[in-house]
Design an enzyme around this catalytic site. Structure first.
Site, PDB file in Angstrom:
ATOM      1  N   GLU B 263      18.857  15.471   0.973  1.00  0.00           N
ATOM      2  CA  GLU B 263      19.782  14.339   0.910  1.00  0.00           C
ATOM      3  C   GLU B 263      18.937  13.167   0.460  1.00  0.00           C
ATOM      4  O   GLU B 263      18.108  12.658   1.211  1.00  0.00           O
ATOM      5  CB  GLU B 263      20.419  14.123   2.283  1.00  0.00           C
ATOM      6  CG  GLU B 263      21.720  13.370   2.220  1.00  0.00           C
ATOM      7  CD  GLU B 263      21.506  11.884   2.325  1.00  0.00           C
ATOM      8  OE1 GLU B 263      21.279  11.259   1.264  1.00  0.00           O
ATOM      9  OE2 GLU B 263      21.552  11.356   3.430  1.00  0.00           O
ATOM     10  N   CYS B 297      20.956   5.069   1.842  1.00  0.00           N
ATOM     11  CA  CYS B 297      20.914   5.900   0.644  1.00  0.00           C
ATOM     12  C   CYS B 297      22.231   5.833  -0.130  1.00  0.00           C
ATOM     13  O   CYS B 297      22.247   5.910  -1.339  1.00  0.00           O
ATOM     14  CB  CYS B 297      20.580   7.335   1.006  1.00  0.00           C
ATOM     15  SG  CYS B 297      21.631   7.977   2.309  1.00  0.00           S
ATOM     16  N   GLU B 392      17.052   2.761  -7.630  1.00  0.00           N
ATOM     17  CA  GLU B 392      17.401   2.398  -6.270  1.00  0.00           C
ATOM     18  C   GLU B 392      16.454   1.309  -5.779  1.00  0.00           C
ATOM     19  O   GLU B 392      15.239   1.442  -5.878  1.00  0.00           O
ATOM     20  CB  GLU B 392      17.264   3.652  -5.398  1.00  0.00           C
ATOM     21  CG  GLU B 392      17.807   3.510  -4.018  1.00  0.00           C
ATOM     22  CD  GLU B 392      17.760   4.835  -3.259  1.00  0.00           C
ATOM     23  OE1 GLU B 392      16.823   5.621  -3.493  1.00  0.00           O
ATOM     24  OE2 GLU B 392      18.656   5.065  -2.429  1.00  0.00           O
TER      25      GLU B 392
END
Lengths: 338, 780
Positions: B263, B297, B392
């Site tokens: 993940e 996330c 990110e």
């Protein structure tokens, strides 16, 4: 809510009372032509609004002196209200005495808040002269519910006439009820026209538009009705008569104050907000104040722009304030009845 | 300040949550922690400080695990696991329920400790992290209870190595441990080095719950310890963290036969259409990008606003940003707390400072003078090509651009290597339900954001990783099917020097984009029967043929949008057309394999096509029961382009067994046929041609598996790669798949019985689909 930036266009008939600061210290809302495009674009996403309302109490918290000060602020914004079929002159005089001295003098002294009063006293038309007399010299305005309160279904000319009589009797503020059917039928023009007439009939008195949100079906309707009433010149918009099965709630409040914010963004005019019915706990009043502070800003945290329509809230706040002063939990009988 | 003054200013003032109890707990532990191995804490060893990022104060010292520590933890887990699994679902449920209850009883202690350690606002740890962690254990107590009845064909994996990040320390622990132990696994978990304290408190809770020793083991330390766990004798690795580390783990575990779920990162789009409730969409952003300081996330970090409302929206957003309160995370009146560590603060600062594009707006709200804080920031007017739109940031920084039409919104939203989550705001249900399936994401929130629940799977697509956590779909990450495995044996082709059996030439070609194509390299291989007779030639495909086949498959996107009913009809038609030529195929198979199983194999192929035709419109999604007023629709979507190396032993069944599930679920396939016996698959494209299969949906290549596997597994536009080859390609496939983190399915030196039930069914359907959870809160 989606709005457009249309420039304010004061409605001619009320232009004379429009922007001059009133005794309330806030420029009145002159209104603007009905902008149906704007009204129809308004959106209110119920689940998102509910989430915001549900998490707010967990996001904002005031403690100690801040809590005491905020509770005093809440008192200053209370429309101390009696709207019962069994109201008598004596009952109203008692209420007015409480309005002048909402908290025990020793407690106010300890808080350094001598002279604190409630925002207004709110009664039926027949009680207006009594209240005006009882409040003479206090600076506390008298508000009268009007226009066939609470259902608003008496003959239209009588509703308009009722406003005039209350103003003549000395009411400084008129809480009108809108015709819910105009909202439910989507007849925004009719709602606008009605509000306009009520506003005109009020003259110098400030007008609060009661939407009876519990009867409007959807938050979208609440948002649209809020906007139409503001366009028609309401000085305040108010949730409820206190007689509907659902009265003021946080989601409804959020919807209405976002409409107020959009109206301010578009016109520069600050319209006031009054949640009414069902707010009885000190903690709830803090949540409402935080909601106003967050969504509208500090300018609205004044009785000129914010009121609680409440009858039992004051009692709970009194107990909290005594707890703040003494460190001990209080009891209802230690505080004067209203 | 006097009350009168506050009465006038109406400031909030401080509203601190007491840290006393959490500090006391740390004191009772001596403020020095070892590991939790085999049901007991080890003596504190050499290690590092755990700090409060809001103040810089040291909270405790932690121990850096050694190889010996990790080995001891894995050994304890190994020893405990069989008994734990044998305890049965109900037995495990009782313990897991007890853990849930204990988490609830100590809720505030966990919340305060989490905030001290991580810097997130107490509101979030108190109202979100800890309740969700409890919920995960309650939910999975139920899954343990139901395992025998509802998952009778599945069993525990064994020992799970789990590595979690610092942004949701206890919650990520819950997401990892609850399903693992519910399904009968034991775990060795490593919390992030910045934020290990709640994991150690959790270890204490496990003791209080009487959990058998060794079922849960916690070792602390930095990434090196993570590497040790990854390399240890574990059956499964579960990792939540950065894409970069996830990729390394994929490479490091390649060919080790370890199950893996990842993940990873995201750059999740937050789409605002012109008919949205803009105020609510603005408020949603507070929960999207300023939740946990944007160190999430799945943070809605990429704002896409329809042009016609963009300026109004930005104005509202900026005003909202100014109202955010940033500061002491233990203050109950704070929206944005501290960044977890000075290192992370530095990363954020550098990334934003390096950007010169667009218009940057920073919240006017004051920042505390000390501690790790970064102002909520909005950068608008960027282009997809700007670095900040692609990478990110993992901080409270929102970047944005505008779009004109829904189609453009989807294409901008999907213009990313990631695919974790997406939010979209519109009051139009038609638009919402059209756009949501089009977004490359594992989770989509309609008119909301960052909604989580144990009942709804969470996880990504593309480089956001693979696997789901939560829901029924999450259980497959911690179980495996009970199959009758055989040892993998390489099947060699027959050789010979005889002439053709039939002088009339039959030319086998590659089948790409609905056309028969000669191999790019221009080479073919002679295919002999068992006795040496020449059966024909099979083209030798190379990497360019893979490129062409993938391109054709990518182009056949329409197949993924067809209805299940339509796909079923085509699969039935294929079966019908195969049946009509059954004898011919049976003979061909017999000649190729030198056996007499051809007739049975063709029969199995027809049946298998029927099976997947049957499934095509029946492998339904679910509407999860989440504890809010919303439907969470777990939709099954095709994975996309699947590359498959077919079983060698069954020249036709090997192909049909991957083609069936891939086609039924709406995927496009690049199949590499049986290496020793390729000519049944090349015959089969005539069946495809007569069965209305659209061009590009199935592409068939022939050639050496070992040479083709790395190119197929390494292709960046392939979404999944499966290998059932008799060559053991697990290592190369898993290693090469790390490039775009495509899903891989290898059998790890074993082979299944293709003629039995093991050769078809749910495992194939699940591999051919991704579960996308679409949350639709409702109410009017």
């Amino acid at each position: 809510m989606t709005t457009q930036s249309s420039s304010p266009a004061p409605f001619p008939r009320v232009a004379d009372t429009a922007s001059a600061p009133s005794a309330h210290g806030e420029a009145r809302n002159p209104g603007m032509p009905l902008d149906l495009g704007w009204v129809r674009r308004v959106q209110a996403n119920t689940s998102a609004i509910e989430r915001r309302a549900a998490t707010l109490p967990g996001r904002r918290s005031v403690k100690k002196e801040w809590q005491a000060a905020w509770l005093c602020r809440a008192i200053s914004c209370i429309d101390l209200t009696t709207l019962s079929g069994d109201d008598t002159a004596e009952r109203v005089r008692r209420l007015c005495a409480k309005a002048r001295q909402p908290v025990r003098a020793d407690l106010l002294g300890a808080l350094g808040m001598e002279g604190l009063t409630v925002g207004a006293v709110c009664v039926y038309h027949d009680m207006v002269p009594t209240a005006v007399e009882a409040l003479k010299g206090s600076g506390i305005p008298v508000a009268a519910v009007s226009t066939g309160f609470p259902a608003g279904l008496s003959p239209f000319h009588l509703r308009v006439a009722e406003i005039g009589e209350s103003v003549a009797a000395g009411a400084d503020e008129i809480d009108i009820v809108i015709s819910r059917r105009h909202v439910l039928e989507g007849n925004w023009q009719a709602l606008y026209d009605e509000m306009r007439e009520f506003r005109d009939a009020c003259g110098e008195a400030h007008v609060k538009a009661i939407l009876a949100t519990g009867e409007l079906g959807t938050l979208r309707n609440v948002a649209r009705a809020s906007l139409v009433c503001m366009m028609a010149g309401a000085d305040f918009i108010k949730t409820s008569t206190g007689k509907e099965s659902v009265n003021a709630t946080l989601p409804v409040s959020l919807t209405m104050i976002r409409a107020i914010r959009d109206y301010h963004d578009a016109t520069g005019i600050r319209v006031g907000y009054k949640p009414a019915g069902g707010i009885s706990k000190a903690k709830d009043s803090l949540t409402y104040l935080a909601l106003i502070k967050e969504e509208l800003g500090d300018a609205w945290l004044r009785p000129e722009l914010f009121r609680f329509g409440a009858s039992s809230l004051l009692g709970d706040i009194e107990r909290q304030l005594e707890h703040h002063v003494t460190g001990r939990y209080s009891a209802a009988h230690r505080h004067a009845a209203g | 300040m006097t009350i009168k003054e506050i009465f006038d200013t109406m400031d909030y003032g401080p509203a601190p949550e007491s840290a006393a109890e959490a500090m006391e707990w740390l004191d009772t532990q001596g403020r020095a922690f070892g590991h939790f191995i085999d049901g007991a804490f080890t003596a504190p060893g050499k290690g590092f400080d755990s700090r409060n990022p809001a103040t810089g104060d040291t909270l405790a010292t932690l121990t850096q695990a050694t190889h010996a520590d990790v080995d001891a933890a894995v050994a304890a887990a190994r020893k405990a696991q069989p008994k734990w699994a044998a305890l049965g679902g109900h037995g495990r449920a009782r313990y897991i329920y007890a853990i849930a209850r204990l988490l609830q009883k100590h809720a505030r202690l966990f919340a305060v400790l989490e905030t001290l350690d991580n810097g997130k606002p107490i509101r979030e740890s108190r109202d979100i992290d800890i309740p969700l962690a409890q919920r995960h254990f309650y939910y999975h107590a139920g899954m343990a209870q139901l395992m025998e009845s509802e998952l009778p064909d599945r069993e525990a994996l064994g020992v799970c190595g789990q590595i979690i990040p610092w942004n949701f320390p206890l919650l990520m622990l819950a997401w990892k441990i609850a399903p693992a132990i519910a399904m009968g696994n034991s775990v060795v978990l490593k919390p992030a080095e910045y934020t290990s304290l709640t994991a150690l408190l959790f270890a204490d809770i496990c003791r209080q719950a009487g959990l058998p020793a060794g079922v849960v083991n916690i070792v602390t330390g930095d990434g090196e310890v993570g590497e040790m766990i990854t390399a240890a004798d574990v059956d499964k690795v579960a990792f939540t963290g950065s894409t970069e580390v996830g990729r390394r783990i994929r490479q490091a575990t390649a060919g080790q036969g370890k199950a893996l779920t990842l993940e990873l990162g995201g750059k999740s789009p937050y789409i605002v259409f012109d008919d949205a409730d803009l105020d609510s969409a603005v408020e949603g952003l507070v929960d999207a990008i300023w939740f946990n300081g944007g160190q999430v996330c799945c943070a809605g970090s990429r704002l896409l606003v329809q042009e016609s409302v963009a300026e109004r929206f930005y104005t509202k957003l900026r005003a909202r940003m100014d109202k955010l309160r940033i500061g002491d995370p233990l203050d109950k009146c704070i929206d944005v707390g501290a960044i977890v560590d000075p290192v992370q603060l530095d990363t954020i600062t550098k990334m934003v400072d390096a950007n010169a594009a667009g218009e940057t707006y920073r919240s006017a709200a004051p920042l505390p003078a000390n501690g790790c804080y970064y102002p909520p920031t909005l950068i608008t007017g960027l282009s997809p090509s700007d670095r900040l739109m692609q990478e990110e940031i993992f901080g409270p920084v929102l970047v944005g651009t505008t779009f004109r039409t829904p189609t453009e919104a989807v294409s901008l939203a999907n213009n990313t290597r990631y695919g974790l989550a997406a939010s979209l705001w519109t009051e139009n249900v038609n638009l919402a339900l059209d756009v949501a399936p089009g977004l490359a994401a594992g989770v989509v929130w309609v008119n909301g954001t960052n909604m989580f629940d144990a009942a709804a799977g969470f996880g990504g697509v593309r480089e956001s990783g693979f696997g789901r956590e939560g829901g029924w779909e999450g259980l497959s990450a911690y179980t495996r099917p009970k199959l009758g495995w055989k040892k993998l044996e390489k099947i060699a082709p027959f050789s010979g020097d005889k002439g053709p059996e039939d002088p009339l030439d039959r030319t086998a070609k590659l089948y790409i984009g609905g056309k028969q194509a000669r191999p790019d390299g221009g080479y073919s291989r002679n295919i002999h029967a068992k006795g040496g007779a020449l059966l024909g030639q099979a083209p030798i495909a190379n990497r360019k043929d893979i490129r062409n086949a993938v391109e054709a498959a990518r182009g056949a996107a329409g197949w993924s949008k067809t209805t299940g009913h339509n796909r079923a009809q085509i699969l039935y038609y294929m079966a019908e057309n195969l049946q009509a030529r059954a004898d011919e195929f049976a003979t061909r198979i017999d000649r190729l394999t030198g056996k007499r199983g051809g007739e049975k194999e063709v029969e199995a192929c027809v049946s298998r096509l029927f099976t997947y035709a049957a499934w095509a419109d029946k492998f339904d999604g679910q509407a999860h029961d989440v504890p809010v007023r919303a439907v969470a629709l777990a939709m099954r979507e095709p994975v996309g382009v699947i590359g498959a190396l077919c079983d060698d032993a069954h020249p036709l069944l090997g192909l049909v067994s991957v083609m069936g599930p891939a086609m039924a679920m709406g995927n496009r396939l690049v199949a590499i046929a049986s290496e020793p016996f390729p000519l049944a698959a090349t015959d089969f494209y005539q069946v495809l041609e007569t069965s209305d299969v659209p061009a590009g949906v199935v592409n068939i290549l022939t050639g050496p598996h070992e040479e083709l596997a790395p190119h197929l597994a390494g292709h960046m536009d392939v979404d999944a790669v499966w290998s059932f080859s008799s060559s053991d390609l697990a290592a190369v496939i898993e290693r090469e798949s790390a490039g775009n983190l495509k899903r891989s399915w290898v059998e790890g030196g074993r082979s299944r019985d293709w003629l039995s039930r093991d050769g078809e069914g749910r495992a194939f359907l699940e591999a051919a689909t991704e579960v996308k959870n679409i949350w639709v809160p409702y109410g009017e």
